[in-house]
Write an enzyme that holds these catalytic residues in place. Sequence first.
Site, mmCIF file in Angstrom:
data_model
loop_
_atom_site.group_PDB
_atom_site.id
_atom_site.type_symbol
_atom_site.label_atom_id
_atom_site.label_comp_id
_atom_site.label_asym_id
_atom_site.label_seq_id
_atom_site.Cartn_x
_atom_site.Cartn_y
_atom_site.Cartn_z
ATOM 1 N N GLY A 184 4.314 1.599 -0.753
ATOM 2 C CA GLY A 184 5.216 1.703 -1.897
ATOM 3 C C GLY A 184 4.482 1.842 -3.221
ATOM 4 O O GLY A 184 4.876 2.633 -4.083
ATOM 5 N N LEU B 41 0.823 -1.208 0.000
ATOM 6 C CA LEU B 41 0.000 0.000 0.000
ATOM 7 C C LEU B 41 0.852 1.250 0.000
ATOM 8 O O LEU B 41 0.585 2.202 -0.720
ATOM 9 C CB LEU B 41 -0.924 -0.008 1.223
ATOM 10 C CG LEU B 41 -2.085 -0.988 1.131
ATOM 11 C CD1 LEU B 41 -2.923 -0.927 2.389
ATOM 12 C CD2 LEU B 41 -2.956 -0.667 -0.073
ATOM 13 N N SER C 265 -10.432 -12.982 11.536
ATOM 14 C CA SER C 265 -10.776 -11.600 11.872
ATOM 15 C C SER C 265 -11.182 -11.449 13.338
ATOM 16 O O SER C 265 -11.883 -12.269 13.914
ATOM 17 C CB SER C 265 -11.912 -11.109 10.989
ATOM 18 O OG SER C 265 -12.360 -9.863 11.459
ATOM 19 N N ARG D 165 -6.467 -6.215 21.752
ATOM 20 C CA ARG D 165 -5.660 -7.329 21.273
ATOM 21 C C ARG D 165 -4.589 -7.789 22.255
ATOM 22 O O ARG D 165 -4.440 -8.983 22.508
ATOM 23 C CB ARG D 165 -4.964 -6.935 19.967
ATOM 24 C CG ARG D 165 -5.904 -6.819 18.803
ATOM 25 C CD ARG D 165 -5.187 -6.358 17.559
ATOM 26 N NE ARG D 165 -6.147 -6.281 16.463
ATOM 27 C CZ ARG D 165 -5.847 -5.878 15.236
ATOM 28 N NH1 ARG D 165 -4.622 -5.510 14.936
ATOM 29 N NH2 ARG D 165 -6.764 -5.838 14.298
ATOM 30 N N LEU E 278 -3.597 0.048 7.174
ATOM 31 C CA LEU E 278 -3.906 0.418 5.797
ATOM 32 C C LEU E 278 -3.943 1.936 5.685
ATOM 33 O O LEU E 278 -3.457 2.525 4.717
ATOM 34 C CB LEU E 278 -5.257 -0.182 5.393
ATOM 35 C CG LEU E 278 -5.401 -1.695 5.572
ATOM 36 C CD1 LEU E 278 -6.732 -2.176 5.017
ATOM 37 C CD2 LEU E 278 -4.276 -2.421 4.885
ATOM 38 N N ARG F 261 -0.671 -0.797 17.662
ATOM 39 C CA ARG F 261 -1.458 -0.259 16.558
ATOM 40 C C ARG F 261 -2.925 -0.660 16.718
ATOM 41 O O ARG F 261 -3.225 -1.795 17.058
ATOM 42 C CB ARG F 261 -0.929 -0.790 15.234
ATOM 43 C CG ARG F 261 -1.705 -0.292 14.024
ATOM 44 C CD ARG F 261 -1.134 -0.804 12.725
ATOM 45 N NE ARG F 261 -1.202 -2.250 12.604
ATOM 46 C CZ ARG F 261 -2.317 -2.940 12.344
ATOM 47 N NH1 ARG F 261 -3.473 -2.314 12.229
ATOM 48 N NH2 ARG F 261 -2.284 -4.249 12.220
#
Lengths: 642, 208, 249
Positions: A52, A50, A291, A337, A448, A442
């Site tokens: 580069g 995404l 997911s 998470r 993204l 994160r």
Amino acid sequence: MLFTEGDPIADTRAPDGPLETRWERRRFTARLVNPANRRRLTVAVVGTGLAGGSAAATLAELGYNVLSFCYQDSPRRAHSIAAQGGINAAKNYAGDGDSVHRLFHDTIKGGDFRSRESNVHRLAEVSTQIIDQCVAQGVPFAREYGGLLDTRSFGGAQVSRTFYARGQTGQQLLLGAYQALARQIHAGRVLMSPRTEMLDLVVSDGRARGVVVRDLVSGEVTTHLADAVVLATGGYGNVFHLSTNAKGCNTTAIWRAHRRGALFANPCYTQIHPTCIPVSGAHQSKLTLMSESLRNDGRVWVPARAGDDRAPGLIPEEERDYYLERLYPSFGNLVPRDIASRAAKAVCDAGRGVGPGGLGVYLDFADAIARLGRATVAARYGNLFEMYQRITAEDPYEVPMRIYPAVHYTMGGLWVDYDLRSTIPGLFVIGEANFSDHGANRLGASALMQGLADGYFVLPAVIGDYLADGPFGPVNSAAVNEAEDAVRSKIAALLSVNGDRTAESFHRELGRLMWDHCGMERSEEGLRKALDRIPSLRDEFWRRVKVSGTGEELNQSLEKAGRVADFLELAELMCLDALHRTESCGGHFRAESQTPDGDARRDDERFSYAAAWEFTGVGEPPVLHREALTFEAVRPSVRSYK
Amino acid sequence: MAVTGGVLLLYVVAHMAGNLKVFAGADSIDGYGRFLREFLAPVLGHSGFLWVVRAVLLLAVVLHMTAAIQLARRARKARPTGYAHRARVPGGYAARTMRWGGVIIALFVVYHVLDLTAGVLNPHGVEGAIHDNVVADFRHWYVVLAYTVAVVALGFHLRHGVWSALRSLGMGSARRAAAVQAAALGVAVLITAGFLSVPYAVLFGFVR
Amino acid sequence: MRYTLRVWRQTGPDARGRLVEYAVDGVTPDMSFLELLDVLNERLLLDGDEPVAFDHDCREGICGMCGLVIDGVAHGPEKATTTCQLHMRHFDPAVPIVVEPWRAAPFPVVRDLVVDRSALDRVIEAGGYISAPAGAAPDAHAVPVPKPAADTAFDAAACIGCGACVAACPNGSAMLFTAAKVTHLGLLPQGQPERHSRAADMLRTQDELGFGGCTQTGACTAVCPKGIPLDTIARLNHDVLAAALRSPR
């Protein structure tokens, strides 16, 4: 002495003054290169994910000559493609009170107050433009019946700001960037080199002026000169051998740039994702993510008694431990998470894990099916259930899923300033390869966002300010020769060992060591053990590694060995960074720094900084440069999910 | 391919409809033959119309076969090496037999023209006596068998051909896919049944 | 368990290849097909033989890098499954498994099971995009897209570019690949201005690259790991025809 202290480092390019207008002011003060001159300037972009892919396309649109490289056979295959969940943007289309400031705030807090305010605010600002850009390119985001974009909510946020394209958001965004890149390749603005791996950076008169690459088909080593170099080569999660990364993901590009003088920041910040399919045996080559959304309806449990190996259906309700619901009654199965991952590890360490090797916990949908009906559950998670069944041959409608945490993302990376410049002039680092925006943890659906923000909007706006310093004059041929020789001699060295162990077996051993001692929970004792073992493993690698064939052909065992050699150096720095940071923060949990309840205890007094490491030689103590973090808009607080 | 196929299909439909006049008696079909020979005679001369039709058909057949050969050649160039392990080719039977089916039909057409147009191979072989010629033919089981093989091949050819042609012309996107599928099958079945009705009617004595 | 593999070995594009038989021990039902090759390669390496070269990367069925013809079927016997997601539990140990590379002239063999699929990139470069330079986009909500159009566009956009369609096609045609992109972009309002020229340019490029012509056999969609429907080809044909009718080129 494990490391030495160097001078502090600071980000000197973010403007002062009000946070909200910094990006606008920086864009205004950044010098421009006029269009006629852009044609004469070349930028080398390594990596086509995404970050580069979008950067190469956009720089070409602006009129620069772009050289683009990727190790895959096509730029469309970079691992961004595997991102499932979605992309955050402060559009507030849901009208639920979202704003740029709220996204900024959530990201700073989610990163456990270890990221820069100015960077994160810019990320939040740019996020809205990303969605506009992607829609214009034809990314088929999910829509509502009225034809407007649909959003959903994700971990760590109380608003609905995640745009998605079924479970394949990364794929669709990457194809958008790839197609923009394809258009520029067709126009002759981008020279694309697939199946090409960057093996060194050319630094001439103190500036990054090109890359040394190996053509993976012919084995030819060549140098490509440029006026600036952009690294967009992703993260280094594969240092753990087993991760959700693609098999080819590696640290080589950023590690070799680090060896050339670029500082490496916060290498110990790694994200462990709680819901992956567990390891099924010794042959396991990678881990597959399921997911996070599954935790909305699935209940996590293990047998209450250690060593209970009855089938899950035979364990009565009162002999089950729904440990997340027990430990975190208000968030239950939806804790962030890092917390969910650590809790799973804790119960497995206590011998209560399920499945082969006892490394798994149940994610049970029986209650959800009873409450909602099988059809509703299938509508929500059908494709994930199918994927799980394909891999494990177990039917999650009948038997609870087994899940276990796995390495997923690395927040650390090459140090960059506000303009995404590394400490080597002319070397820019974007996407997961840099350390900039996520702090110590994160948030979901933010990777993204960062990759595309850097590639479409940030880098193109600031790279001109560097190039305006040019022309930089001819490249020193001695520098090119030296870099090429270094690459060739490393390849020759790998081929000449001719030992009795495969690179894969070293990688497996290193990964196990890192997972055990620098994984979900780190302790001084474990880290010292790893720091003791890694140098000897590295020595052994250089004495015993077995590589077949020659350097002048497609040689996958040679590629693999080169990457493992770099992981063996990086791993040491990761452990060192983890050892020096005696606090717990985000994805970095130190056993010594926890509350009586077992939660992470941050130490802002001593550790409110980014640790940027300078390379001094393999096995030599690196130099630590601290970048102090200051918070003006957000006050650091304690995260609690009780 | 689709366009020439379409022209040939129109002809086949008309031909089949004409054939059914056999059931209305010898006068009907022989009269129909005379009508075709004399149609537009003042302008085109005796049998002129038929020769125009034959010319168009010949052109369509040549173009159809040329396109088929080109496709086959391209396919061979694009797939010079086969697989050592040959799996059953997925896709329908009709789709797989387009090329050989086409060859069978072409060979049959040659025989058919010699049989019922030129009359050379016909046991009766009197020009203009269509009814008698037909009846003479189909009293023999082996003639019926030959016609059956060819007509069934034609049916399969049309089954895939009509479907494929409609899609080549851009029809059959999701909404209309089922309709296109049904149309192709319908045309194929109708044509096959229509053509086979005559020989079997003769063989089993319904038409004498 | 012990499996017998017959694997295509070829040292380079111009070299003659052949099938070589290997026995692999210690295979478990939970192993993926690529993990089986990993095990074989580790052994070959230690035995001083050349490991089998094969393409792979994400190993979760989305990057499109892997692709083997297993027993004559692209991506093997399981429907809608990439090679990396195929597990050994679907194979009978008593029957040798034949493993070959994608076969098509535009996909020359690089080595062993690795082929060069860059022709597919050329097809996309010829027009498989919407020209929307960064920074020029209107607000994302400026143009609503009806949900059915967005959903159908997504179905086509799910293509992973693995090339299985070409490998399976008896004509060596890339029509399903090209049609998937034409359908994805042609269904969205943003894709309208370039819709017809896109279809015509991509198809022409595909033909020039040496792919065969489509005869709608359906072999492509049967092996497609993402189930791209054959209807996309009708859409492509429609757009190509419209291009020819509207602007004589």
